[in-house]
Motif scaffolding. Structure first.
Motif, short mmCIF file in Angstrom:
data_model
loop_
_atom_site.label_atom_id
_atom_site.label_comp_id
_atom_site.label_asym_id
_atom_site.label_seq_id
_atom_site.Cartn_x
_atom_site.Cartn_y
_atom_site.Cartn_z
N ASP A 36 0.82 -1.22 0.00
CA ASP A 36 0.00 0.00 0.00
C ASP A 36 0.85 1.26 0.00
N LYS A 37 1.89 1.29 0.82
CA LYS A 37 2.77 2.46 0.85
C LYS A 37 3.53 2.59 -0.47
N GLY A 38 3.97 1.47 -1.02
CA GLY A 38 4.67 1.50 -2.30
C GLY A 38 3.77 2.00 -3.41
N LEU A 39 2.53 1.52 -3.45
CA LEU A 39 1.59 1.95 -4.48
C LEU A 39 1.29 3.44 -4.35
N ASP A 40 1.08 3.92 -3.14
CA ASP A 40 0.81 5.35 -2.93
C ASP A 40 2.00 6.20 -3.34
N THR A 41 3.20 5.76 -3.00
CA THR A 41 4.41 6.52 -3.32
C THR A 41 4.66 6.55 -4.83
N VAL A 42 4.47 5.41 -5.49
CA VAL A 42 4.65 5.35 -6.94
C VAL A 42 3.60 6.23 -7.63
N GLU A 43 2.38 6.18 -7.14
CA GLU A 43 1.32 7.02 -7.70
C GLU A 43 1.68 8.51 -7.55
N GLN A 44 2.17 8.91 -6.39
CA GLN A 44 2.58 10.29 -6.17
C GLN A 44 3.74 10.68 -7.09
N PHE A 45 4.67 9.75 -7.29
CA PHE A 45 5.81 10.01 -8.18
C PHE A 45 5.33 10.38 -9.58
N PHE A 46 4.40 9.58 -10.11
CA PHE A 46 3.90 9.84 -11.46
C PHE A 46 3.02 11.09 -11.51
N MET A 47 2.26 11.36 -10.44
CA MET A 47 1.40 12.55 -10.42
C MET A 47 2.23 13.83 -10.38
N GLN A 48 3.37 13.81 -9.72
CA GLN A 48 4.20 15.01 -9.59
C GLN A 48 5.02 15.30 -10.83
N SER A 49 5.17 14.32 -11.70
CA SER A 49 5.97 14.51 -12.91
C SER A 49 5.07 14.97 -14.05
N ASP A 50 5.52 15.97 -14.79
CA ASP A 50 4.73 16.43 -15.93
C ASP A 50 5.01 15.60 -17.19
N ALA A 51 5.93 14.64 -17.10
CA ALA A 51 6.23 13.77 -18.24
C ALA A 51 5.30 12.56 -18.31
N PHE A 52 4.55 12.31 -17.24
CA PHE A 52 3.69 11.14 -17.17
C PHE A 52 2.25 11.54 -16.87
N LYS A 53 1.32 10.70 -17.31
CA LYS A 53 -0.10 10.88 -17.00
C LYS A 53 -0.65 9.53 -16.55
N ILE A 54 -1.24 9.49 -15.37
CA ILE A 54 -1.82 8.25 -14.86
C ILE A 54 -3.16 8.02 -15.53
N ASN A 55 -3.33 6.83 -16.12
CA ASN A 55 -4.58 6.47 -16.77
C ASN A 55 -5.54 5.80 -15.80
N ALA A 56 -5.02 4.85 -14.99
CA ALA A 56 -5.87 4.12 -14.06
C ALA A 56 -5.02 3.55 -12.93
N VAL A 57 -5.66 3.38 -11.77
CA VAL A 57 -5.01 2.78 -10.61
C VAL A 57 -5.92 1.70 -10.07
N SER A 58 -5.38 0.51 -9.87
CA SER A 58 -6.12 -0.60 -9.27
C SER A 58 -5.42 -0.98 -7.97
N LYS A 59 -5.93 -0.48 -6.87
CA LYS A 59 -5.30 -0.77 -5.57
C LYS A 59 -5.45 -2.24 -5.21
N GLU A 60 -6.56 -2.88 -5.63
CA GLU A 60 -6.77 -4.30 -5.32
C GLU A 60 -5.73 -5.18 -6.00
N HIS A 61 -5.40 -4.84 -7.25
CA HIS A 61 -4.42 -5.63 -8.00
C HIS A 61 -3.00 -5.09 -7.87
N GLY A 62 -2.83 -3.91 -7.30
CA GLY A 62 -1.51 -3.31 -7.16
C GLY A 62 -0.92 -2.89 -8.49
N GLU A 63 -1.77 -2.32 -9.36
CA GLU A 63 -1.30 -1.93 -10.69
C GLU A 63 -1.66 -0.48 -11.01
N LEU A 64 -0.78 0.14 -11.76
CA LEU A 64 -1.02 1.48 -12.31
C LEU A 64 -0.78 1.40 -13.81
#
Length: 126
Positions: A36-64
């Protein structure tokens, strides 16, 4: 790395990591964190970067699913799995979007760049 593996690496538009990958740079990295902490941190990493755009997050499957929007376009699937307490694996699957059926190892270099970034954020388990 054999000649055939080198040719496949450069003349392919897809790369992914695995635990026993023939290329040591594309082997799964394990970090000292929870899923959970890893997923949240990775999600924040991609959200803070203007080079990436998050399409979807599945916390149950641990995928972005993430798109690269600056530079060469690519689609990334990040999988985060906790294998035992405080040992979490992060794997990538990267497909480059281009007119050519190959990317001259751009997808492999992108994975290596992301692993280098995550090595600074999380404690790496050797």
């Amino acid at each position: 790395m054999s000649f055939k593996q080198r040719v496949v690496k450069y003349f392919n538009n897809h790369a992914e990591t695995s635990e026993n990958h023939w290329d040591s740079l594309l082997q799964t990295h394990y970090y000292k964190t929870t899923k959970d902490k890893g997923l949240d941190t990775v999600e924040q990493f991609f959200m803070q970067s203007d080079a990436f755009k998050i399409n979807a997050v599945s916390k149950e499957h641990g995928e972005l699913s993430v798109s690269v929007v600056k530079g060469k376009k690519a689609f990334i699937v990040v999988t985060i799995i906790m294998v035992r307490p405080y040992q979490t694996a992060i794997d990538f699957s990267v497909t480059t979007e281009s007119l050519l059926p190959f990317d001259f190892a751009y997808s492999s270099r992108l994975i290596q760049r992301l692993y280098n970034e995550f090595n600074e954020i999380f404690p790496l388990i050797e």
